[in-house]
Structure formats: structure tokens, C-alpha cells
Enzyme design. Structure first.
Site, PDB file in Angstrom:
ATOM      1  N   LYS A 113      42.745  27.255  40.648  1.00 13.73           N
ATOM      2  CA  LYS A 113      42.035  26.561  39.603  1.00 13.73           C
ATOM      3  C   LYS A 113      42.812  26.524  38.471  1.00 13.73           C
ATOM      4  O   LYS A 113      42.982  25.287  37.914  1.00 13.73           O
ATOM      5  CB  LYS A 113      40.623  27.072  39.408  1.00 13.73           C
ATOM      6  CG  LYS A 113      39.569  26.174  39.873  1.00 13.73           C
ATOM      7  CD  LYS A 113      38.206  26.592  39.441  1.00 13.73           C
ATOM      8  CE  LYS A 113      38.082  26.247  38.068  1.00 13.73           C
ATOM      9  NZ  LYS A 113      36.578  26.768  37.380  1.00 13.73           N
ATOM     10  N   LYS A 193      52.217  40.511  40.499  1.00 15.34           N
ATOM     11  CA  LYS A 193      52.549  41.241  41.636  1.00 15.34           C
ATOM     12  C   LYS A 193      53.731  40.605  42.443  1.00 15.34           C
ATOM     13  O   LYS A 193      53.914  39.240  41.998  1.00 15.34           O
ATOM     14  CB  LYS A 193      51.419  41.385  42.450  1.00 15.34           C
ATOM     15  CG  LYS A 193      50.914  39.946  42.964  1.00 15.34           C
ATOM     16  CD  LYS A 193      49.832  40.227  44.070  1.00 15.34           C
ATOM     17  CE  LYS A 193      49.453  38.756  44.578  1.00 15.34           C
ATOM     18  NZ  LYS A 193      48.444  38.651  45.615  1.00 15.34           N
ATOM     19  N   LYS A 196      54.444  36.172  48.144  1.00 19.30           N
ATOM     20  CA  LYS A 196      55.510  35.187  48.802  1.00 19.30           C
ATOM     21  C   LYS A 196      55.581  34.000  48.292  1.00 19.30           C
ATOM     22  O   LYS A 196      56.520  33.425  48.506  1.00 19.30           O
ATOM     23  CB  LYS A 196      54.656  35.153  50.066  1.00 19.30           C
ATOM     24  CG  LYS A 196      55.094  36.307  51.281  1.00 19.30           C
ATOM     25  CD  LYS A 196      54.238  35.814  52.580  1.00 19.30           C
ATOM     26  CE  LYS A 196      53.316  37.097  52.961  1.00 19.30           C
ATOM     27  NZ  LYS A 196      52.776  36.646  54.255  1.00 19.30           N
TER      28      LYS A 196
END
Ligand code: TYM
Length: 327
Positions: A113, A193, A196
Site C-alpha cells: 500500500k 531486512k 529478494k
């Protein structure tokens, strides 16, 4: 009896965060009493757009990677989520027990969002319900995951409680299992973090990166202006991330690693960490390459895994149907 379940999305080759946060524990948990299931969650991956050809390769790449990391299809059940239709069926049932406000603040939705200003599909919104279905479908008791999945796991626990209350005791409350390295940080931004989907090329180390790539990524890793090796995640997230990675890939404690590295400058230390990572992943990389060349074998492993998963899933789903009044 312990029943273990976990999942990984087929969005390319797994990275260091996946490995240290989850896959390493997956390997260790195999061969327990009860059941151990690991799923390549392709249904979850299509909550954001995927190219069909790439998705197909990705599923096999992840299967190859998991096996190369030590997942043994004889000691655990390795399967592709969409091959076991009960995941989607149970998802619907659980969705009918979940309120919309409960989902609004969960990470996958909030992230998208904020990234794309109010876009996002119903599937993306319901993502955590599907994850709860994955877990509950096998009456799982333990779920090895990284720290970023904790909120999703709490939803699975709540959903199990709600179902049990309404329809009678059916599901155990699943417990998360966190590894020591519960959150590996991005090499470009140690406050977020490793992921990917990070567009920054040097941020994420894949388990199949070449030694040269790994050296470059660690050499460029963002640290701070103090040239000393200490472990202080609050004030020195960059160096502390390197220390945590170093400890994890060499099987040592953070204290041991810091002690050993006394007197090293940060630049020298980055080199030490890179070499330790290279040493850890070289055999895995070779094995992934070997397995990737054998799509036939990987497909066989997955379809055999799906058969075994389906056997277990259908028993639980039949019970769910009965409890709800469908049969
Ligand atoms: P996914 O595919 O993003 O990640 C797979 C596993 O890797 C962990 N992980 C990390 N751990 C530490 N540091 C990091 N930087 C890091 N990045 C990823 C994740 O915590 C995860 O354990 N929603 C899940 C997939 C899923 C699932 C499930 C997991 C679907 N159904 C049922 C458990 C049980 C996900 O997107 O993981």
C-alpha cells in the site's frame, strides 16, 4: 507429536537471509517424529505480478536450492503449494472467519500500500489467510521462520483459536521457531531486512552468487565511520549485521567472532566475512547448478511430495468439512 510446516516463495534463488533465518533450521528439523513439510508457495507469489515462464523456472530453482541446502525429500515432504488444492479450499473457510480490520495492518499489505498508493489485489490482502491455511491444513505445531513472519504467524494462531471455538477443538496453536539469526539486514541499508525484491544490486547475497560477487557485495557493505569490529545492533547496525552473518556461517557465537576479529579494521573484516560466506556456499552453489540441469528429477521430487502432502491434507480437510456441516 511435532508437526513442522514452513514455506518459501518461488521468486528466484534464495538469499542469505532466507538461509540463515529459515532454511538452516528447516534442514535441522528433518527426520523428527511426526511430519515435516516444506512448501514452495507459488499461490502466494502471484499476489504480485509474475511472468509465467519465470515463475515456472523459479519453482524448480527453489526446489534445487532447497535440496542443495540439505532438504532431503526422503526425510521431509517437499512440494509445490498449488499442487495441493486443499490449501485454497481451507483458505476460503478461514477467510470467512477473519475480519477485514484484522488484516489491514499486516506487513505484506502495508508494504504494498505504501509502495504503490492503494493498489493491491484481494489476493494480496488475503495473503496471511492463505498462510494460515498452509499451516493449519497439516495441524502443524511448529513453524520455522524468520522474524518478518511473526505477525503472519500470530494471525494463524488467532485463526486456529477462532475455528476451534466455533467448531470444536480441531487445530493445535502453531508455534514459531526462530533461528539465532532471526533477521539478516540488507548490505546496502542495515536498518532494513535483506530481501529478494530489493532493487539495489549489491544489497542481497544469493546462495548461488559467485565468489567475486560475494567479495564485491561485502566490500561495498554499508557500515559506519568507526573502524573496529564490535557487536552493537542498536548503534552500529552495519558492522553488527556482518558479525551476525560471520558467526552464523562459521557456526560460532557472536562473542567468539568479535574476540577473534579484535584489531581488524572494518575493511579487512569485510574481507574475512566474505571469505567465510564463500566457503559456506561454494558446495551449495555447485550442487544447485548440478540439480538445475536435471528438471526431470526435480519435477519428480515435487510430484511425489505433492502426493504425500495431499494424503495428509485431505484427511484434515475432510474433518473441517464435517465440522462446518458440509458433509
Ligand atoms: P519468504 O519467501 O519471504 O521467505 C522465506 C523464509 O525466509 C525468511 N527470511 C528471512 N529471515 C531472516 N532475515 C531475512 N532478511 C529474511 N528474509 C526472509 C522468512 O522469514 C521465511 O521464513 N509468507 C512467507 C511464505 C509462507 C509461509 C507459509 C511461511 C507461506 N506460507 C506458511 C511459513 C508457514 C514468505 O513470504 O516467506
Amino acid at each position: 507429536e511435532e508437526r513442522v510446516f514452513s514455506g518459501i516463495q518461488p521468486t528466484g534463488i534464495p538469499h542469505l537471509g532466507n538461509y540463515l533465518g529459515a532454511l538452516e533450521s528447516w534442514v535441522r528439523l528433518q527426520g523428527q517424529h511426526g511430519s515435516v513439510l516444506y512448501s514452495i508457495v507459488d499461490l502466494h507469489s502471484i499476489t504480485v505480478p509474475q511472468d509465467p515462464a519465470r515463475l515456472r523456472t523459479s519453482v524448480l530453482d527453489v526446489a534445487a536450492s532447497l535440496i542443495a541446502c540439505g532438504i532431503d525429500p526422503e526425510r521431509s515432504i517437499l512440494f509445490q503449494q498449488s499442487q495441493v488444492s486443499e490449501h485454497t479450499e481451507l483458505c476460503w473457510v478461514l477467510g470467512c472467519l477473519t475480519s477485514i480490520p484484522r488484516l489491514r495492518h499486516l506487513p505484506q499489505w502495508k508494504q504494498t500500500k505504501s509502495n504503490r498508493k492503494n493498489e493491491g489485489s484481494v489476493g494480496l490482502f488475503a495473503y496471511p489467510i492463505l498462510q494460515a491455511a498452509d499451516i493449519l491444513l497439516y495441524k502443524s505445531t511448529h513453524v520455522p521462520v524468520g522474524e518478518d513472519q511473526i505477525q503472519h504467524l500470530e494471525l494463524a494462531q488467532d485463526t486456529a483459536r477462532i475455528f476451534n471455538q466455533k467448531y470444536g477443538d480441531c487445530f493445535p496453536i502453531p508455534q514459531p521457531l526462530l533461528s539465532v539469526t532471526r533477521k539478516v539486514k540488507s548490505l546496502r541499508d542495515p536498518t532494513s531486512k535483506m530481501s529478494k525484491s530489493d532493487p539495489r544490486k549489491l544489497a542481497t547475497v544469493n546462495i548461488t552468487d559467485t565468489p567475486d560477487d560475494i567479495r564485491l557485495k561485502f566490500r561495498k557493505a554499508v557500515t559506519d565511520f568507526t573502524s573496529e569490529v564490535t557487536f552493537d545492533p542498536e548503534n552500529r547496525p552495519g558492522v553488527s549485521n556482518l558479525v551476525a552473518i560471520h558467526a552464523a556461517v562459521t557456526g560460532q557465537t557472536v562473542e567468539e567472532v568479535v574476540h577473534q576479529s579484535e584489531g581488524l579494521e572494518t575493511a579487512q573484516y569485510k574481507h574475512v566475512v566474505a571469505e567465510a560466506v564463500i566457503q559456506k556456499f561454494s558446495p551449495i552453489r555447485a550442487e544447485v547448478q548440478r540439480l538445475r540441469a536435471d528438471a526431470g528429477y526435480l519435477e519428480k521430487v515435487l510430484s511425489r511430495g505433492a502426493e504425500k502432502a495431499k494424503e495428509r491434507a485431505s484427511v484434515v480437510y475432510q474433518e473441517v468439512r464435517r465440522r462446518i456441516g458440509f458433509s
